[in-house]
Scaffold this motif. Structure first.
Motif, PDB file in Angstrom:
ATOM      1  N   LYS A   1       0.799  -1.220   0.000  1.00  0.00           N
ATOM      2  CA  LYS A   1       0.000   0.000   0.000  1.00  0.00           C
ATOM      3  C   LYS A   1       0.833   1.273   0.000  1.00  0.00           C
ATOM      4  O   LYS A   1       0.300   2.350  -0.196  1.00  0.00           O
ATOM      5  CB  LYS A   1      -0.936   0.020   1.212  1.00  0.00           C
ATOM      6  CG  LYS A   1      -2.097  -0.914   1.054  1.00  0.00           C
ATOM      7  CD  LYS A   1      -3.105  -0.725   2.130  1.00  0.00           C
ATOM      8  CE  LYS A   1      -4.297  -1.625   1.889  1.00  0.00           C
ATOM      9  NZ  LYS A   1      -5.379  -1.358   2.810  1.00  0.00           N
ATOM     10  N   GLY A   2       2.132   1.170   0.190  1.00  0.00           N
ATOM     11  CA  GLY A   2       2.986   2.346   0.242  1.00  0.00           C
ATOM     12  C   GLY A   2       3.315   2.930  -1.108  1.00  0.00           C
ATOM     13  O   GLY A   2       3.901   4.000  -1.206  1.00  0.00           O
ATOM     14  N   GLY A   3       2.999   2.225  -2.194  1.00  0.00           N
ATOM     15  CA  GLY A   3       3.251   2.773  -3.521  1.00  0.00           C
ATOM     16  C   GLY A   3       4.273   1.971  -4.306  1.00  0.00           C
ATOM     17  O   GLY A   3       4.522   0.785  -4.047  1.00  0.00           O
ATOM     18  N   ILE A   4       4.886   2.634  -5.263  1.00  0.00           N
ATOM     19  CA  ILE A   4       5.814   1.989  -6.194  1.00  0.00           C
ATOM     20  C   ILE A   4       7.046   1.443  -5.469  1.00  0.00           C
ATOM     21  O   ILE A   4       7.496   0.330  -5.742  1.00  0.00           O
ATOM     22  CB  ILE A   4       6.239   2.986  -7.290  1.00  0.00           C
ATOM     23  CG1 ILE A   4       5.035   3.328  -8.165  1.00  0.00           C
ATOM     24  CG2 ILE A   4       7.358   2.422  -8.140  1.00  0.00           C
ATOM     25  CD1 ILE A   4       5.302   4.428  -9.162  1.00  0.00           C
ATOM     26  N   MET A   5       7.571   2.204  -4.533  1.00  0.00           N
ATOM     27  CA  MET A   5       8.775   1.763  -3.830  1.00  0.00           C
ATOM     28  C   MET A   5       8.514   0.502  -3.014  1.00  0.00           C
ATOM     29  O   MET A   5       9.380  -0.363  -2.905  1.00  0.00           O
ATOM     30  CB  MET A   5       9.329   2.871  -2.931  1.00  0.00           C
ATOM     31  CG  MET A   5      10.011   3.974  -3.699  1.00  0.00           C
ATOM     32  SD  MET A   5      11.318   3.394  -4.795  1.00  0.00           S
ATOM     33  CE  MET A   5      12.530   2.855  -3.623  1.00  0.00           C
ATOM     34  N   ASP A   6       7.320   0.376  -2.440  1.00  0.00           N
ATOM     35  CA  ASP A   6       6.991  -0.847  -1.719  1.00  0.00           C
ATOM     36  C   ASP A   6       6.952  -2.044  -2.657  1.00  0.00           C
ATOM     37  O   ASP A   6       7.425  -3.130  -2.321  1.00  0.00           O
ATOM     38  CB  ASP A   6       5.645  -0.713  -1.003  1.00  0.00           C
ATOM     39  CG  ASP A   6       5.767  -0.005   0.325  1.00  0.00           C
ATOM     40  OD1 ASP A   6       6.902   0.288   0.744  1.00  0.00           O
ATOM     41  OD2 ASP A   6       4.720   0.250   0.954  1.00  0.00           O
TER      42      ASP A   6
END
Length: 75
Positions: free
Chosen positions: A46-51
């Motif tokens: 859920k944190g985005g692309i980096m996750d």
């Protein structure tokens, strides 16, 4: 020489203790909303692309390590 060390110590202590600090804004409520919304994603993505990149890198590294372990263990 001892006086020089003491004076440097006093100056460094003074600059560290009197340095101005920037106020930080509280972003916890924003993050709570992001992670608590029901959008079908697992919490570790859920944190985005980096996750997603971190997850894929970790899984790839784990598979590679398992391969190396089994290769060296069967020699």
């Amino acid at each position: 020489m001892w006086r020089n060390l003491l004076s440097i110590r006093q100056v460094s202590r003074r600059t560290i203790s009197t340095a101005s600090r920037r106020p930080l804004e509280n972003r916890v409520p924003e993050k709570q909303k992001l992670f608590q919304e029901d959008n079908g994603l697992p919490v570790y993505l859920k944190g985005g692309i980096m996750d997603g990149l971190l997850y894929r890198f970790t899984m790839g590294l784990t598979v590679f390590e398992d391969f190396l372990f089994s290769y060296h263990n069967n020699e």
